[in-house]
Write an enzyme that holds these catalytic residues in place. Structure first.
Site, PDB file in Angstrom:
ATOM      1  N   SER A   1      -7.170   2.104  -3.972  1.00 38.04           N
ATOM      2  CA  SER A   1      -5.848   2.730  -3.559  1.00 38.04           C
ATOM      3  C   SER A   1      -5.097   3.231  -4.769  1.00 38.04           C
ATOM      4  O   SER A   1      -4.130   4.282  -4.166  1.00 38.04           O
ATOM      5  CB  SER A   1      -5.175   1.691  -3.063  1.00 38.04           C
ATOM      6  OG  SER A   1      -5.559   1.103  -1.847  1.00 38.04           O
TER       7      SER A   1
ATOM      8  N   ASP B   1       1.236   4.136  -2.945  1.00 31.54           N
ATOM      9  CA  ASP B   1       0.651   5.659  -2.390  1.00 31.54           C
ATOM     10  C   ASP B   1       2.142   6.642  -2.831  1.00 31.54           C
ATOM     11  O   ASP B   1       1.895   7.500  -3.381  1.00 31.54           O
ATOM     12  CB  ASP B   1       0.420   5.640  -1.046  1.00 31.54           C
ATOM     13  CG  ASP B   1      -1.005   4.891  -0.970  1.00 31.54           C
ATOM     14  OD1 ASP B   1      -1.457   4.228  -1.541  1.00 31.54           O
ATOM     15  OD2 ASP B   1      -1.233   4.504   0.441  1.00 31.54           O
TER      16      ASP B   1
ATOM     17  N   GLU C   1       0.746  -1.276  -0.011  1.00 32.80           N
ATOM     18  CA  GLU C   1       0.098   0.029   0.114  1.00 32.80           C
ATOM     19  C   GLU C   1       0.929   1.235  -0.058  1.00 32.80           C
ATOM     20  O   GLU C   1       0.610   2.084  -0.792  1.00 32.80           O
ATOM     21  CB  GLU C   1      -0.767   0.010   1.224  1.00 32.80           C
ATOM     22  CG  GLU C   1      -1.965   1.264   1.439  1.00 32.80           C
ATOM     23  CD  GLU C   1      -2.732   1.302   0.305  1.00 32.80           C
ATOM     24  OE1 GLU C   1      -3.675   0.468  -0.076  1.00 32.80           O
ATOM     25  OE2 GLU C   1      -2.596   2.358  -0.394  1.00 32.80           O
TER      26      GLU C   1
END
Ligand SMILES: *[C@@H]1O[C@H](CO)[C@@H](O)[C@H](O)[C@H]1NC(C)=O
Ligand SMILES: *[C@@H]1O[C@H](CO)[C@@H](O)[C@H](O)[C@H]1NC(C)=O
Ligand SMILES: *[C@@H]1O[C@H](CO)[C@@H](O)[C@H](O)[C@H]1NC(C)=O
Ligand SMILES: *[C@@H]1O[C@H](CO)[C@@H](O)[C@H](O)[C@H]1NC(C)=O
Ligand SMILES: *[C@@H]1O[C@H](CO)[C@@H](O)[C@H](O)[C@H]1NC(C)=O
Ligand SMILES: *[C@@H]1O[C@H](CO)[C@@H](O)[C@H](O)[C@H]1NC(C)=O
Length: 601
Positions: free
Chosen positions: A521, A299, A295
């Site tokens: 995401s 990001d 994740e």
């Protein structure tokens, strides 16, 4: 007594719960919250936490002028209002949320009556939050409830929570929320990234002219060059990088690794090689960058890959030792910990992206409202708060085997809060589809999160009704929908997402390997990057940043988006909404077209 797993000794099943919530409360007590079952995904320990264990309680005092705060938020965010862009300072926001002196006094009296010295509490700058660290035995007296230890089955995280809490009538009206009590939620945050696969290519109608950045990459991965071309900001050169900043929020020890970031730059953004990100630890969040997570890598690589040389700061929230209790975590709940930390900063980043979500039903009303109002404070300060909408269509974090034709949809949280911007997912180029369902090209996750807030209080009052900025767009959708899915969602609830972006097969580098990653995401950082670059443009002209973007988006900005007309969201058993002309609960108002958005500013 059923032991559900040999590795979780001493854990009792949910059916013994009824015996434990019945805590004797004096007559003048107000029941603040009580759970009818242990939230799904959690198991309760049979052993009680020891009475001497120290626990940190966060008490949210009633904010005196919260109506004025929300009014101010709407005025400074409404492009037709004379206060548009005139964002509030830290002190102005604090003046509005300051509790009434009678609230401060009532809360101090309550602490004193339980033997807690009010002077031992720490307070937020506006005094609307109070934090005390006390033995569990004393905390149980304060909230008139028993604390228990719970394990999160998936993460193995251990927390201390109560299944109800009660306050004396004399203080109850002065308190919005106390944490930790009945909120398990964002401690079980579901990261919205489900899959790392590069097997599903962009199928339908990919642009295929020679040298097109969207087809000249291996495995049909979405790369920064492709995305910047698709949303038309490949020619934009940032010019206010010294005044602009983009914040990425990661939780639970998720971190990005610099060597992976440099490898990502070398392959996909050579001009950014050697630039790196700042790290801000919040509530004991880990700041080492030698442990990579999916994740955080997604990001950070994408936030930087799309906005370089705009500075990016990672807010690493809460470090949770695998087996440690979080009772002494000074910032308490991660979403709140992050938001309160930012509110205490004088010059925080103008945009934050967060690719973590919770399930609306798992968040107690008091907590949900208070966190939402905290987002309003951020918005009033001119900060854009961006969240991915979730990856399972209309059924966020739901066990589909238990879903029937009459099971209501399960929205994500903070999806229902009207004071932030929710980002759905798309797939394919020319046309771009909403993600999910048989109409769309196959994706690596189930479906773009979307729907309508269902949350109601125990008095059957809707917690997050549709904000007026959505009225026109959402009523048009509902009119076309007719009575489809009647009773499964609340037509008058805040509808989400607001906007969307590509979400499938994004190039990332993890542990030295280039791979594909998918989910909303990915969409969150894309929209955050676009807003950050629009802010760059505004700041370079001496204008204020966009701040809370929704009122502008629904009244003007939508004209600068690509309306997504095809595709569906997919929840359980194939149920979901369709993308359609105008706003829809799959892709919101559409995906960004930077040049058009820039023209509308
Ligand atoms: C707010 O920031 C100040 C200055 O950095 C710091 O001293 C204080 O502890 C912070 N307050 C809270 C409640 O975090
Ligand atoms: C792209 O164009 C080339 C050459 O015309 C063709 O061989 C190839 O099949 C096309 N690819 C796609 C995905 O349409
Ligand atoms: C990056 O830093 C290394 C080490 O300082 C240097 O050798 C290299 O030339 C730099 N690369 C770029 C593109 O600036
Ligand atoms: C990071 O590296 C340091 C030194 O090599 C090590 O002590 C530390 O445990 C590592 N941290 C993580 C989170 O892996
Ligand atoms: C919608 O909210 C109202 C309260 O405003 C409530 O009475 C109703 O049951 C809710 N409907 C659904 C389907 O959740
Ligand atoms: C979605 O579109 C299909 C095909 O047009 C239609 O059969 C279905 O009823 C629509 N579903 C919703 C929820 O609008």
């Amino acid at each position: 007594m059923a032991l559900l797993s040999p590795t979780l000794r001493g854990i009792v099943a949910a059916w013994t719960l009824f015996a434990l919530v019945a805590y004797a409360s004096p007559v003048d007590n107000v029941k603040r919250d009580s759970l009818s079952s242990i939230p799904s995904g959690w198991l309760m320990h049979e052993d009680l936490p020891s009475a001497e264990t120290m626990i940190t309680l966060q008490v949210g005092l009633k904010q005196q002028k919260v109506d004025k705060l929300i009014e101010a938020l709407y005025e400074v965010s409404d492009p037709d209002h004379k206060r548009y862009g005139n964002h509030l300072s830290k002190e102005q926001v604090e003046a509005l949320v300051q509790p009434h002196p009678s609230s401060l006094a009532a809360v101090d009296d309550w602490l004193t009556s339980c033997g807690v010295d009010p002077a031992s509490a720490t307070r937020s700058p506006a005094k609307d939050w109070l934090t005390v660290t006390v033995p569990i035995s004393l905390a149980e007296q304060l909230v008139n409830a028993k604390y228990r230890t719970f394990n999160h089955m998936e993460s193995k995280r251990k927390v201390v929570r109560s299944l109800e809490y009660n306050l004396p009538a004399s203080v109850s009206e002065h308190i919005d929320v106390i944490h930790p009590t009945t909120f398990f939620g964002s401690s079980s945050l579901t990261v919205t990234t489900p899959s790392r696969k590069r097997s599903v290519p962009l199928e339908s109608g990919s642009l295929n002219s020679t040298g097109d950045p969207c087809t000249s990459q291996p495995f049909n991965l979405i790369t920064p060059a492709c995305l910047m071309h698709l949303y038309r900001f490949d020619d934009y050169v940032p010019r206010a990088a010294s005044k602009n900043r983009l914040g990425v929020v990661n939780y639970e020890g998720d971190l990005a690794v610099n060597s992976d970031l440099q490898s990502f730059f070398t392959q996909f953004r050579p001009d950014a090689v050697n630039s790196t990100f700042g790290i801000q630890s919040v509530g004991g969040g880990i700041i080492s960058t030698n442990f990579s997570s999916d994740e955080a890598s997604l990001d950070v690589q994408w936030a930087m890959g799309l906005t370089s040389p705009t500075p990016v700061t990672v807010y690493s929230v809460g470090s949770h030792a695998e087996d440690g209790l979080d009772v002494s975590d000074p910032q308490g709940d991660p979403f709140l910990g992050w938001a309160l930390f930012v509110l205490n900063q004088t010059t925080p980043p103008q945009v934050f992206t967060t690719s973590y979500a919770d399930t609306e039903s798992a968040v107690p009303v008091d907590y949900a409202k208070r966190l939402c109002n905290t987002f309003a404070q951020l918005g009033a300060r001119g900060i854009s708060v961006i969240f991915g909408s979730g990856d399972s269509g209309v059924d966020n974090d739901v066990d589909c085997s238990a879903v029937t034709d009459t099971t209501p949809f399960q929205p994500s949280f903070p999806g229902g809060c009207p004071f932030f911007t929710s980002v759905g997912g798309t797939i394919g180029i020319n046309p771009e589809f909403g993600v999910g369902g048989p109409v769309s090209p196959p994706s690596n996750y189930r479906g773009s999160g979307g729907g309508f807030s269902n949350k109601i209080t125990s008095e059957n009052i809707q917690v997050f009704p549709r904000p007026s900025y959505q009225d026109k767009a959402v009523s048009a959708y509902l009119k076309n929908l007719g009575s489809t899915y009647e009773g499964l969602f609340n037509r008058s609830g805040r509808a989400y997402p607001d906007i969307a972006a590509q979400s499938n097969n994004f190039a990332i580098v993890l542990d030295g390997e280039t791979d594909g990653d998918s989910g909303t995401s990915a969409s969150g950082p894309v929209v955050a990057a676009v807003i950050s670059l629009l802010n760059d443009f505004l700041l370079s002209k001496g204008k204020p940043p966009l701040g809370f973007i929704n009122p502008w988006l629904y009244s003007k900005g939508f004209k600068g988006l690509n309306d997504i007309l095809i595709g569906q969201s997919e929840g359980c058993n194939g149920r979901g909404f369709n993308s359609s002309t105008g706003w829809d609960p799959v892709t919101g108002l559409g995906t960004p077209d930077f040049l058009n958005l820039q023209r509308l500013l």
